[in-house]
Design an enzyme around this catalytic site. Sequence first.
Site, PDB file in Angstrom:
ATOM      1  N   GLU A 170       0.793  -1.228   0.000  1.00  0.00           N
ATOM      2  CA  GLU A 170       0.000   0.000   0.000  1.00  0.00           C
ATOM      3  C   GLU A 170       0.826   1.279   0.000  1.00  0.00           C
ATOM      4  O   GLU A 170       0.811   2.037   0.986  1.00  0.00           O
ATOM      5  CB  GLU A 170      -0.955   0.014   1.203  1.00  0.00           C
ATOM      6  N   GLU A 353      -5.286  -8.668   1.318  1.00  0.00           N
ATOM      7  CA  GLU A 353      -5.869  -8.312   2.616  1.00  0.00           C
ATOM      8  C   GLU A 353      -7.358  -8.085   2.446  1.00  0.00           C
ATOM      9  O   GLU A 353      -7.786  -7.422   1.500  1.00  0.00           O
ATOM     10  CB  GLU A 353      -5.284  -7.014   3.192  1.00  0.00           C
TER      11      GLU A 353
HETATM   12  C1  FCB Z   1      -4.249  -1.982   5.747  1.00  0.00           C
HETATM   13  C2  FCB Z   1      -2.847  -2.300   6.214  1.00  0.00           C
HETATM   14  C3  FCB Z   1      -2.794  -3.318   7.323  1.00  0.00           C
HETATM   15  C4  FCB Z   1      -3.898  -3.114   8.316  1.00  0.00           C
HETATM   16  C5  FCB Z   1      -5.230  -3.020   7.625  1.00  0.00           C
HETATM   17  C6  FCB Z   1      -6.412  -2.897   8.555  1.00  0.00           C
HETATM   18  O1  FCB Z   1      -4.281  -0.723   5.178  1.00  0.00           O
HETATM   19  O2  FCB Z   1      -2.081  -2.781   5.142  1.00  0.00           O
HETATM   20  O3  FCB Z   1      -1.530  -3.255   7.907  1.00  0.00           O
HETATM   21  O4  FCB Z   1      -3.635  -2.021   9.093  1.00  0.00           O
HETATM   22  O5  FCB Z   1      -5.225  -1.941   6.742  1.00  0.00           O
END
Ligand code: FCB
Length: 452
Positions: A170, A353
């Site tokens: 990210e 994620e």
């Molecule tokens: C993302 C991050 C991760 C975590 C989630 C909830 O942006 O990559 O580390 O904090 O959000």
Amino acid sequence: MKKIKLPLHSELLSRDFIFGVATSSFQIEGAADRREPCIWDTFCAEQGRIKDGSHGLNACEHIDRWQDDVALIASLGVDAYRFSIAWGRVIRADGTVNQEGLGFYVNLVERLAALGIASHVTLYHWDLPQYLEDRGGWLNRETAYRFAEYAEVVAKALGNHVASYATLNEPFCSAYLSYEAGIHAPGYKNRKYGRQAAHHLLLAHGLALTPLRKYAPNAEHGIVLNFSPCHPASCDPADRQAAQLAHAYHNLWYLQAILKGQYPDLGDKISPSDLPDLEPGDLTTISQPIDFLGVNYYTRTVFREKNGWFSDVPPTTPPLTTMGWEIYAEGLTEILVDLQNTFGKLPTVYITENGAAFPDKVENNQVHDTARVDYYHQHLNAVHAAIEQGVPVKGYFAWSLLDNFEWAEGYTQRFGIVYVDFDTQQRTIKDSGRALQQLWHERKKQVEAQQA
Ligand code: FCB
């Protein structure tokens, strides 16, 4: 207990699709005394930066408890584990390699392999060594070259034992939230800084691909980006334009540079002095082919026009997570299909994620997090819908294995499918973890039956 149900013939149930859980170094490792300080240590030490005034010095004590944590991961029945490497645990301030720190990851990867679990490594999940921030951090072009050197050290040590290397996690967060919005470490609030940091991060990504491909030729190489569909707050053309601008600025800025070698044209919306300084050839370095795109998805964002720019409208319609984020599973299908249409064809996509924070409680050694079970159910079905529409999604990682240090929110947000009691460090598998475990075990049985 509630089940997660997938359509019977879903690709998600096939042998070739990988399921995993994800974590990141700073959020779980602890053992800060055995690595260099990073920008998040500094940020946590500043008054008022972290909601509960906490820090990541101990976190989940994963460095000392990793063997139990790996056994826990194996018990879930995953194919893969996504984790990140702490740069400052591997490279010291004087540039030498910390063999003990590097050895931790070598042992981790070996143990995972012995259990049949593939390692998906992220090289940078925001924990920039403070010694580099002291020299300008991501505002200094040199940091990109230091990153490529660090990537080489890791690739030489782990090589093809790792299934995939993601250069960055990210860059939107490590550029925009960190240098432009002031919410994340190191906490600057400057538009030009944000754009410049983003450019140097992407340059770091491109430069690192060369050593990664050289020393891990059989692994997959790519990057992890976060996406949120940008919706207008009203039908007013000004709000529509604001949402489009936000999409270009937050989503396309990174992916278009990587896949097309150009930044989105923001026209007169941005002052030329806020655009990043580039050197000839940078965009060619940035836009080398990648083997996979990691997509992190949590929610959508609604925007309205404000002073010729965009401003996000916080959601109020329930159900919201404790982060205040709207639960909007169809947004995952929407953004995947939209990106596929915009870029023609996407490389292999891993959902690297996806998850949600809720106010979990342990009762009789159990955590009944029904809302999280529903969240996973809906989002896995949203992934299925995207695959049906031709998006090449080949894997899905739940965020997160463990409750952990949630950045500026400290320990107030629980994203784990496993509950962590931060006083005792006891881990308790939540109902969501059990539901995923059941899904993954049943799927393995089906796959084995097909093979027999
Ligand atoms: C993302 C991050 C991760 C975590 C989630 C909830 O942006 O990559 O580390 O904090 O959000």
